[in-house]
Design a protein around this motif. Sequence first.
Motif, PDB file in Angstrom:
ATOM      1  N   PRO A 178       4.681  -2.706 -11.700  1.00  0.00           N
ATOM      2  CA  PRO A 178       3.811  -3.872 -11.486  1.00  0.00           C
ATOM      3  C   PRO A 178       3.101  -3.860 -10.137  1.00  0.00           C
ATOM      4  CG  PRO A 178       6.113  -4.486 -11.273  1.00  0.00           C
ATOM      5  CD  PRO A 178       6.097  -3.080 -11.793  1.00  0.00           C
ATOM      6  N   ASN A 179       3.572  -3.055  -9.192  1.00  0.00           N
ATOM      7  CA  ASN A 179       2.961  -3.041  -7.857  1.00  0.00           C
ATOM      8  C   ASN A 179       2.170  -1.759  -7.604  1.00  0.00           C
ATOM      9  OD1 ASN A 179       4.060  -5.568  -7.007  1.00  0.00           O
ATOM     10  ND2 ASN A 179       6.044  -4.558  -6.792  1.00  0.00           N
ATOM     11  N   SER A 180       1.591  -1.203  -8.666  1.00  0.00           N
ATOM     12  CA  SER A 180       0.857   0.050  -8.495  1.00  0.00           C
ATOM     13  C   SER A 180      -0.623  -0.162  -8.802  1.00  0.00           C
ATOM     14  CB  SER A 180       1.462   1.132  -9.389  1.00  0.00           C
ATOM     15  OG  SER A 180       1.512   0.719 -10.744  1.00  0.00           O
ATOM     16  N   LEU A 181      -1.030   0.061 -10.034  1.00  0.00           N
ATOM     17  CA  LEU A 181      -2.442  -0.036 -10.388  1.00  0.00           C
ATOM     18  C   LEU A 181      -2.982  -1.451 -10.265  1.00  0.00           C
ATOM     19  CD1 LEU A 181      -2.563   2.288 -13.532  1.00  0.00           C
ATOM     20  CD2 LEU A 181      -2.827   2.884 -11.114  1.00  0.00           C
ATOM     21  N   THR A 182      -2.111  -2.440 -10.205  1.00  0.00           N
ATOM     22  CA  THR A 182      -2.566  -3.823 -10.078  1.00  0.00           C
ATOM     23  C   THR A 182      -3.270  -4.084  -8.752  1.00  0.00           C
ATOM     24  OG1 THR A 182      -0.352  -4.412  -9.293  1.00  0.00           O
ATOM     25  CG2 THR A 182      -0.818  -4.734 -11.630  1.00  0.00           C
ATOM     26  N   ARG A 183      -3.221  -3.133  -7.830  1.00  0.00           N
ATOM     27  CA  ARG A 183      -3.913  -3.273  -6.545  1.00  0.00           C
ATOM     28  C   ARG A 183      -5.338  -2.696  -6.590  1.00  0.00           C
ATOM     29  NH1 ARG A 183      -0.538  -3.905  -1.926  1.00  0.00           N
ATOM     30  NH2 ARG A 183       1.650  -4.195  -2.443  1.00  0.00           N
ATOM     31  N   LEU A 184      -5.693  -2.044  -7.670  1.00  0.00           N
ATOM     32  CA  LEU A 184      -7.036  -1.440  -7.781  1.00  0.00           C
ATOM     33  C   LEU A 184      -8.019  -2.525  -8.228  1.00  0.00           C
ATOM     34  CD1 LEU A 184      -6.083   1.909  -9.580  1.00  0.00           C
ATOM     35  CD2 LEU A 184      -6.389   1.522  -7.119  1.00  0.00           C
ATOM     36  N   THR A 185      -8.417  -3.378  -7.312  1.00  0.00           N
ATOM     37  CA  THR A 185      -9.184  -4.575  -7.665  1.00  0.00           C
ATOM     38  C   THR A 185     -10.611  -4.286  -8.101  1.00  0.00           C
ATOM     39  OG1 THR A 185      -9.699  -4.884  -5.313  1.00  0.00           O
ATOM     40  CG2 THR A 185      -7.802  -6.079  -6.196  1.00  0.00           C
TER      41      THR A 185
END
Length: 635
Positions: free
Chosen positions: A95-102
């Motif tokens: 949950p804390n990986s690709l979710t940062r690629l805004t």
Amino acid sequence: MQPPNPLFPLLFLFLSLSPSSSSSTTTTTTTTEPTLPSDAVSLLSFKSNADLNNKLLYFLNEPYDYCTWQGVKCSQNNVIHFILQNLFLNGTFSPNSLTRLTHLRVLSLRNNSLFGPIPDLSSLYKLRILLLDHNHFSGSIPVQLNLLNRVVSIRLDFNSLNGSVPVINVPGLKIFNVSENRLTGPVPFTPTLSRFDATSFSGNPGLCGEIVHKACDSRSGFFNGDGDSSNGDGSGSGSSSSAAPLESQQSQGIVVVNSAPAKKKRGAKTNGLVLGCSVVIAILVASVVVAVVLVNKKKRSFLRKEEREKAIVEEEAVSETVNGNGNDVVEVEAVTKMRSGRLVFCCGEVQEYTLEQLMRASAEVLGRGSVGTTYKAVVESKLIMTVKRFDGGKTAATSGEDFEKQMEIVGMLRHPNLVPVRAYFQAKGERLVIFDYQPNGSLFNLVHGSRSARAKPLHWTSCLKIAEDVAHGLAYIHQASSLIHGNLKSSNVLLGVDFEACITDYGLSLFADSSLTEEDPNSTAYKAPETRKSSGRASAKSDVYSFGVLLLELLTGKHPSKHPFLMPADLQDWVRAMRDDDGSEDNWLEMLTEVASICSATSPEQRPAMWQVLKMIQGIKESVAMEDDTENRLS
């Protein structure tokens, strides 16, 4: 016209803060050691959990090497496409990986061997295509998919997802497929989901509803019509014991009743008794069918038995009077006044149900609070509504006339960000308020309910949208009436069909049980300092204070009782620490935090009016839109 607020110069100075000022602050605090680009960190974090067999050869020699990695496409060093298909990746989607690629627009991980839950992807607010099909994902479908308002394609088919299909209502969605999973329950009939046929949901035997052409099992009421319903426990224990040996099922509108296996076995023991047992069984079946009909007629009610019987007698008397004096205008007007004194439809609403139908509605408890108990009620198996039931003890201090006057004012309010009051009812010791049913639950559940202790708060763009919706509704209450909300909190903000935030329970704080509020530290934290004394009265400025606390709750994901008392400068650092963002959107986050700080000022004189708060939030939204337009022209 109201005079301009002296805080507006501060707002304009605040809105003029450039992104470079916040980024420079971040740089000075991280110069002690080199840091990787945030997008590279996100991709490497994904690989570490999803690529257990080390199929992805990701190495970073130069700062922006990640833009050349397999499956990655960049624009201005921001990852916009991440496509890893048919690679048999074996691992979890952290949950804390690709979710940062805004800036991500396309995410495709289809036809791999990824397992575990699908994370909350609402931070990917620019995402247009989401393809996670043909994997081994389990758990429920994230309800936050509704926040991806730019998405046009969602493929989750051929996984092991369970639970229900969430309410999805994204206007631009063109492709949606959740077939071949383990989903159960009714498929929500929303404007978006109704565009897709049954094939989008096939391979899920537990699904039902109009879209999949399969009837859902009906539920009995939650109130026992033969006893006191004041406990509101929704236990649903009133089914007839005589129906226990039989199993009934509905197929194409025909009720098929099968006798219990035990009785069949007893009837088959002796061939000579077959005929006699058949007759006995037939009699029993007929008896049970009659009993079931009688039980269904005796539905559970919102009212106690004596109140229900009295109301029905009066309703029948009204009907007889109308039928017997149809040409007597005076008599009909008197009867209408008598009827409206019991069940009143607000603001010219069409009467879609009668008092008797309302009392016989099946219902389930949604929650209990200081104002009363809230139920989801289904009238005649088709009309769904929310009913708030006040306990007689809590409202005893308010006369029936005062209750009606208050509800007349509340019932006149109509705004897209308010849950409308459709009707109200009162009898001796009983009061009900009927609202529209909101399918997506409360803001409290969105922020806290489905998140683990380590989950991230909502993306700041979602915070901005929800804050604007709530500010719109609250400003309308203050300007269109003499009312205040008096009990604003995240559990009193509901999410509508389009995931718009809608305020409920406005104007009902007069009927609240203050002792229950004092027992809840979160409810107390919403209250402005001047209202925490026994003599303190709520006001429009105390609503503004509650809005400030609500905005901090949105930004941090922390319950109000966990908010520390900090000076504005320290508050910025605390919010940033709670979010653990990469710092790329610090300027917008600081603006929202500043609005929350101004609203939650200790002195009511220092707080702006709600219409001014709305202007502040709209100013931030316009600045964001201008930056997006500039970015689109450059890309």
